[in-house]
Scaffold this motif. Structure first.
Motif, short mmCIF file in Angstrom:
data_model
loop_
_atom_site.label_atom_id
_atom_site.label_comp_id
_atom_site.label_asym_id
_atom_site.label_seq_id
_atom_site.Cartn_x
_atom_site.Cartn_y
_atom_site.Cartn_z
N ARG A 188 30.64 102.68 -18.94
CA ARG A 188 30.22 102.46 -17.56
C ARG A 188 31.13 103.17 -16.55
O ARG A 188 30.64 103.87 -15.65
CB ARG A 188 30.18 100.97 -17.23
N THR A 189 32.44 102.96 -16.68
CA THR A 189 33.35 103.42 -15.62
C THR A 189 34.12 104.69 -15.94
O THR A 189 34.76 105.26 -15.06
CB THR A 189 34.36 102.32 -15.25
N ASP A 190 34.10 105.13 -17.20
CA ASP A 190 34.80 106.36 -17.59
C ASP A 190 33.82 107.48 -17.95
O ASP A 190 33.85 108.57 -17.36
CB ASP A 190 35.73 106.11 -18.78
N ILE A 191 32.97 107.21 -18.93
CA ILE A 191 32.15 108.27 -19.52
C ILE A 191 30.97 108.66 -18.64
O ILE A 191 30.76 109.84 -18.35
CB ILE A 191 31.67 107.86 -20.93
N THR A 192 30.18 107.69 -18.20
CA THR A 192 29.03 108.01 -17.35
C THR A 192 29.44 108.74 -16.07
O THR A 192 28.84 109.78 -15.73
CB THR A 192 28.23 106.74 -17.02
N PRO A 193 30.46 108.27 -15.33
CA PRO A 193 30.88 109.01 -14.14
C PRO A 193 31.36 110.43 -14.47
O PRO A 193 31.12 111.37 -13.69
CB PRO A 193 32.02 108.16 -13.58
N ALA A 194 32.04 110.60 -15.60
CA ALA A 194 32.50 111.93 -15.99
C ALA A 194 31.33 112.87 -16.22
O ALA A 194 31.32 114.01 -15.72
CB ALA A 194 33.36 111.84 -17.25
N LEU A 195 30.34 112.40 -16.96
CA LEU A 195 29.18 113.25 -17.24
C LEU A 195 28.40 113.55 -15.97
O LEU A 195 27.91 114.68 -15.78
CB LEU A 195 28.28 112.56 -18.27
N ALA A 201 34.05 114.81 -21.47
CA ALA A 201 34.33 113.39 -21.67
C ALA A 201 34.67 113.13 -23.13
O ALA A 201 34.05 113.69 -24.04
CB ALA A 201 33.11 112.56 -21.26
N ILE A 202 35.65 112.25 -23.33
CA ILE A 202 35.98 111.77 -24.67
C ILE A 202 35.92 110.24 -24.64
O ILE A 202 36.67 109.58 -23.91
CB ILE A 202 37.38 112.23 -25.13
N PHE A 203 35.02 109.70 -25.43
CA PHE A 203 34.81 108.25 -25.52
C PHE A 203 35.69 107.69 -26.62
O PHE A 203 35.63 108.14 -27.76
CB PHE A 203 33.33 107.97 -25.80
N MET A 204 36.51 106.69 -26.26
CA MET A 204 37.40 106.03 -27.21
C MET A 204 36.98 104.56 -27.32
O MET A 204 37.48 103.71 -26.58
CB MET A 204 38.85 106.12 -26.73
N PRO A 205 36.03 104.22 -28.20
CA PRO A 205 35.54 102.84 -28.28
C PRO A 205 36.66 101.85 -28.60
O PRO A 205 37.47 102.10 -29.48
CB PRO A 205 34.52 102.90 -29.42
N ALA A 206 36.68 100.75 -27.84
CA ALA A 206 37.65 99.69 -28.12
C ALA A 206 37.13 98.80 -29.24
O ALA A 206 35.93 98.65 -29.43
CB ALA A 206 37.89 98.86 -26.87
N LEU A 207 38.06 98.23 -30.00
CA LEU A 207 37.65 97.33 -31.09
C LEU A 207 36.95 96.10 -30.54
O LEU A 207 35.98 95.60 -31.11
CB LEU A 207 38.88 96.93 -31.91
N GLN A 208 37.47 95.59 -29.43
CA GLN A 208 36.88 94.42 -28.78
C GLN A 208 36.43 94.86 -27.40
O GLN A 208 37.25 95.02 -26.50
CB GLN A 208 37.91 93.28 -28.68
N GLU A 209 35.15 95.08 -27.23
CA GLU A 209 34.66 95.61 -25.96
C GLU A 209 34.05 94.53 -25.09
O GLU A 209 33.39 93.62 -25.58
CB GLU A 209 33.63 96.73 -26.21
N TRP A 210 34.29 94.66 -23.81
CA TRP A 210 33.76 93.75 -22.81
C TRP A 210 32.33 94.17 -22.48
O TRP A 210 32.03 95.36 -22.37
CB TRP A 210 34.66 93.85 -21.58
N ALA A 211 31.45 93.19 -22.30
CA ALA A 211 30.04 93.49 -22.06
C ALA A 211 29.84 94.39 -20.85
O ALA A 211 28.92 95.21 -20.81
CB ALA A 211 29.26 92.18 -21.86
#
Length: 248
Positions: A188-195, A201-211
């Motif tokens: 939402r706040t890193d990847i979409t605005p970058a694109l 953009a480099i997406f680094m998925p967190a193990l525990q992600e917030w909805a």
């Protein structure tokens, strides 16, 4: 390799964050279970109510330090009114202090954070830190983690990370979009605005992600759009993309 400008998110990209919130939510759940035990309310229901209240505030006005503890109080008051259980000022104060405690934990870097930032710096790239939250809270983390040596005065903090705010960073710093990267865990706040701003953009998925962070990507990348699982992979991934682009 050409010099690149690389913007890093901080929470759950460089430093652990969500897991500390999860721990405090579990403590909140334990208190609610104790106080409302006789009403047989499922704990999952209580957690969902708290998460929904917290999420709604963040969507409306970004990250503010009182949002999280206030979500505990709002949830407590909701179930107090629903069940008829008398509210207690002492319990409300306890919830406020519990919620605020999440901002006082020691920082914990992700694996290979220092090695990755050091390598990128030594390779001549310009690093920026772009993070959402309360400036005082975020700068405490920056200082405790010793991140100034990598980012210097290139630290951007806002309560509400948006496409427009990222655009202002790009414009105000006269960044060349063709050599600018955004790295973060939030779609939402890193990847979409970058694109949407036409940068890599480099997406680094967190193990525990917030909805809050989970949204669908609906923007066609104009450059690189990579997904990596470790900070250690970043330098070679950027190098590999640039080499392929130069020969392709």
């Amino acid at each position: 390799m050409n010099k690149q400008t690389i913007l890093f998110d901080m929470d759950d990209t460089l430093l652990y964050c969500n897991k500390f919130f999860d721990l405090v939510v579990e403590q909140f759940s334990d208190l609610m279970e104790m106080w409302f035990h006789s009403f047989h309310i499922p704990m999952d229901e209580i957690k969902k109510k708290q998460a929904d209240i917290d999420l709604q505030r963040v969507e409306q006005s970004g990250f503010a330090p009182d949002h999280f503890p206030q979500s505990f109080i709002d949830t407590y008051e909701f179930y107090s009114e629903m069940t008829g259980r008398l509210k207690s000022e002492a319990e409300i104060l306890q919830l406020m202090e519990l919620g605020r405690s999440v901002y006082g934990h020691d920082i914990e870097p992700y694996p290979f954070m220092y090695e990755t930032l050091t390598r990128l710096t030594e390779e001549g790239h310009e690093l920026h830190l772009y993070t959402g939250g309360e400036p005082q809270v975020q700068m405490r983390k920056v200082t405790e983690a010793g991140l100034e040596r990598f980012f210097a005065d290139r630290i951007h903090i806002t309560r509400h990370k948006t496409t427009e705010y990222l655009e202002s960073i790009i414009r105000n710093n006269q960044l060349d979009r063709k050599v600018t990267w955004m790295i973060g865990n939030s779609l939402r706040t890193d990847i979409t605005p970058a694109l949407k701003n036409g940068i890599h953009a480099i997406f680094m998925p967190a193990l525990q992600e917030w909805a809050f962070n989970n949204v669908k990507i609906d923007t066609e990348p104009q450059g690189a759009f990579l997904t990596l699982s470790s900070l250690a992979e970043i330098p070679d991934a950027i190098r590999g993309y640039l080499e392929n682009a130069a020969t392709g």
